[in-house]
Design a protein around this motif. Structure first.
Motif, PDB file in Angstrom:
ATOM      1  N   GLU A   1       0.846  -1.187   0.000  1.00 18.97           N
ATOM      2  CA  GLU A   1       0.000   0.000   0.000  1.00 18.97           C
ATOM      3  C   GLU A   1       0.879   1.233   0.000  1.00 18.97           C
ATOM      4  OE1 GLU A   1      -3.792  -1.802   2.588  1.00 18.97           O
ATOM      5  OE2 GLU A   1      -2.715  -0.009   3.278  1.00 18.97           O
ATOM      6  N   VAL A   2       0.383   2.286  -0.621  1.00 17.79           N
ATOM      7  CA  VAL A   2       1.073   3.583  -0.639  1.00 17.79           C
ATOM      8  C   VAL A   2       0.140   4.614  -0.030  1.00 17.79           C
ATOM      9  CG1 VAL A   2       2.159   5.349  -2.081  1.00 17.79           C
ATOM     10  CG2 VAL A   2       2.349   2.933  -2.721  1.00 17.79           C
ATOM     11  N   HIS A   3       0.661   5.387   0.897  1.00 12.75           N
ATOM     12  CA  HIS A   3      -0.113   6.420   1.573  1.00 12.75           C
ATOM     13  C   HIS A   3       0.681   7.725   1.553  1.00 12.75           C
ATOM     14  CE1 HIS A   3      -2.949   3.463   3.355  1.00 12.75           C
ATOM     15  NE2 HIS A   3      -1.891   2.671   3.344  1.00 12.75           N
ATOM     16  N   GLY A   4       0.011   8.819   1.885  1.00 13.44           N
ATOM     17  CA  GLY A   4       0.692  10.102   1.967  1.00 13.44           C
ATOM     18  C   GLY A   4       1.049  10.662   0.605  1.00 13.44           C
ATOM     19  N   GLU A   5       1.432  11.911   0.615  1.00 11.84           N
ATOM     20  CA  GLU A   5       1.745  12.582  -0.656  1.00 11.84           C
ATOM     21  C   GLU A   5       2.990  13.437  -0.546  1.00 11.84           C
ATOM     22  OE1 GLU A   5      -1.732  14.750  -1.790  1.00 11.84           O
ATOM     23  OE2 GLU A   5      -2.928  12.947  -2.154  1.00 11.84           O
ATOM     24  N   GLY A   6       3.914  13.052   0.308  1.00  9.53           N
ATOM     25  CA  GLY A   6       5.127  13.835   0.491  1.00  9.53           C
ATOM     26  C   GLY A   6       6.053  13.774  -0.708  1.00  9.53           C
ATOM     27  N   GLU A   7       6.989  14.688  -0.740  1.00  8.56           N
ATOM     28  CA  GLU A   7       7.965  14.731  -1.838  1.00  8.56           C
ATOM     29  C   GLU A   7       8.903  13.533  -1.776  1.00  8.56           C
ATOM     30  OE1 GLU A   7      11.623  17.601  -3.443  1.00  8.56           O
ATOM     31  OE2 GLU A   7      10.341  18.254  -1.778  1.00  8.56           O
ATOM     32  N   HIS A   8       9.240  13.108  -0.570  1.00 10.12           N
ATOM     33  CA  HIS A   8      10.155  11.982  -0.384  1.00 10.12           C
ATOM     34  C   HIS A   8       9.390  10.746   0.084  1.00 10.12           C
ATOM     35  CE1 HIS A   8      13.557  14.642  -0.979  1.00 10.12           C
ATOM     36  NE2 HIS A   8      13.039  15.467  -0.096  1.00 10.12           N
ATOM     37  N   THR A   9      10.000   9.574  -0.131  1.00 13.18           N
ATOM     38  CA  THR A   9       9.345   8.304   0.176  1.00 13.18           C
ATOM     39  C   THR A   9       9.972   7.662   1.402  1.00 13.18           C
ATOM     40  OG1 THR A   9       8.814   7.941  -2.154  1.00 13.18           O
ATOM     41  CG2 THR A   9       8.796   6.008  -0.718  1.00 13.18           C
ATOM     42  N   LEU A  10       9.110   7.098   2.247  1.00 18.48           N
ATOM     43  CA  LEU A  10       9.540   6.367   3.445  1.00 18.48           C
ATOM     44  C   LEU A  10       8.963   4.956   3.380  1.00 18.48           C
ATOM     45  CD1 LEU A  10      10.756   6.140   6.310  1.00 18.48           C
ATOM     46  CD2 LEU A  10       8.592   7.093   7.175  1.00 18.48           C
ATOM     47  N   LEU A  11       9.837   3.969   3.454  1.00 22.53           N
ATOM     48  CA  LEU A  11       9.443   2.565   3.496  1.00 22.53           C
ATOM     49  C   LEU A  11       9.390   2.118   4.950  1.00 22.53           C
ATOM     50  CD1 LEU A  11       9.066  -0.271   2.105  1.00 22.53           C
ATOM     51  CD2 LEU A  11      11.562  -0.466   2.229  1.00 22.53           C
ATOM     52  N   LEU A  12       8.259   1.548   5.364  1.00 20.88           N
ATOM     53  CA  LEU A  12       8.061   1.072   6.730  1.00 20.88           C
ATOM     54  C   LEU A  12       8.008  -0.455   6.726  1.00 20.88           C
ATOM     55  CD1 LEU A  12       5.263   3.612   7.730  1.00 20.88           C
ATOM     56  CD2 LEU A  12       7.656   3.681   8.467  1.00 20.88           C
ATOM     57  N   LEU A  13       8.879  -1.087   7.512  1.00 25.35           N
ATOM     58  CA  LEU A  13       8.990  -2.549   7.511  1.00 25.35           C
ATOM     59  C   LEU A  13       8.579  -3.110   8.869  1.00 25.35           C
ATOM     60  CD1 LEU A  13      12.388  -2.913   5.624  1.00 25.35           C
ATOM     61  CD2 LEU A  13      10.085  -3.325   4.727  1.00 25.35           C
ATOM     62  N   ALA A  14       7.644  -4.051   8.843  1.00 22.14           N
ATOM     63  CA  ALA A  14       7.039  -4.607  10.050  1.00 22.14           C
ATOM     64  C   ALA A  14       7.866  -5.744  10.642  1.00 22.14           C
ATOM     65  CB  ALA A  14       5.629  -5.109   9.720  1.00 22.14           C
ATOM     66  N   GLY A  15       7.394  -6.212  11.814  1.00 19.39           N
ATOM     67  CA  GLY A  15       8.061  -7.306  12.507  1.00 19.39           C
ATOM     68  C   GLY A  15       7.680  -8.674  11.967  1.00 19.39           C
ATOM     69  N   GLN A  16       8.305  -9.683  12.527  1.00 16.52           N
ATOM     70  CA  GLN A  16       8.158 -11.074  12.090  1.00 16.52           C
ATOM     71  C   GLN A  16       6.710 -11.530  12.128  1.00 16.52           C
ATOM     72  OE1 GLN A  16      10.718 -13.982  14.160  1.00 16.52           O
ATOM     73  NE2 GLN A  16       8.867 -15.199  14.434  1.00 16.52           N
TER      74      GLN A  16
END
Length: 260
Positions: free
Chosen positions: A15-30
């Protein structure tokens, strides 16, 4: 639904959320899906375009019963999602096993990682600090309800549990097949990035709760000392799910690092 394909043709949900100029990848736990980030993600959506995903075997992603599960392999899967989205250089914030995956992404593909945040994670058993036998016994007890309660108490403080009855998005994705749970556990247990950590060139922030017994706090200085010029921040009183319970402290801390 949005899916990316890996090199072995495994479909990964993202999924992609937000509309910022830069991208942040969020990685979950096991063994957790993208819902791991449901609480904290809105803090970052206001500033970044955020990407969350389900690892192979988890949530809406394919669930192959093959020897294709490893933290380094998950990093390659993540790269397939970034390539699918045309995302070049991104910031990466990984917590727990997601932090282990993030280590490989930053070490193997330094050109793709802008800034790196490693939360409540470890370099792996050979050089890291493992949870103690009391914790292992509590999680392995045959009474499923008691084991679940033990896990919750490792994630959150008693005060939080008393005032937040759930649902909890950090204790594993419901309905995950047994073969996937076994392979995710093995992937995390086999993680060993120690030799690769000095190759990380991204500015790095290491974050950990002072009261984390699930992934002992002593791993934080090991990572911070091993990764060149890394900075460490400990959140007083926090357990493993610091990013949720201590969101008011953790999110501004991470945002400040990512935006300066």
């Amino acid at each position: 639904m949005p899916y990316a394909r890996t090199t072995d043709d495994t479909a990964l949900y993202y999924e992609v959320h937000g509309e910022g100029e830069h991208t942040l990848l969020l990685l979950a736990g096991q063994s957790n899906s993208h819902h791991w980030w449901d609480c904290a993600r809105p803090d970052f959506d206001a500033v970044f375009r955020t990407i969350v995903l389900d690892y192979r075997g988890i949530g809406r992603s394919d669930k192959p019963d093959t020897n294709s599960y490893s933290t380094r392999g998950f990093a390659a899967d993540v790269l397939a999602v970034l390539d699918h989205l045309g995302a070049g250089r991104v910031h990466v914030y990984g917590t727990s096993m997601g932090g282990r995956v993030a280590q490989w992404l930053a070490a193997d593909h330094p050109e793709r990682v802008g800034r790196l945040v490693l939360g409540c994670t470890s370099p792996g058993a050979p050089h890291g600090v493992e949870r103690d036998d009391e914790v292992r016994r509590a999680l392995a007890q045959p009474d499923a309800k008691a084991a679940r309660r033990a896990l919750l108490e490792l994630m959150y403080t008693p005060d939080w549990l008393a005032t937040h009855p759930g649902p909890y998005n950090t204790i594993g994705e419901r309905g995950t097949p047994g073969h996937v749970l076994r392979r995710h556990r093995k992937a995390s247990a086999d993680h060993d990035s120690w030799a690769a950590l000095p190759a990380i060139t991204a500015p790095t922030l290491v974050v950990h709760g002072t009261d984390d017994r699930f992934n002992p706090t002593a791993n934080a200085p090991l990572l911070a000392e091993r990764i060149p010029d890394a900075r460490m921040e400990l959140i007083e009183g926090a357990r493993h799910a610091y990013f949720e319970e201590f969101r008011a402290v953790a999110s501004p801390l991470v945002l400040d690092f990512l935006t300066t």
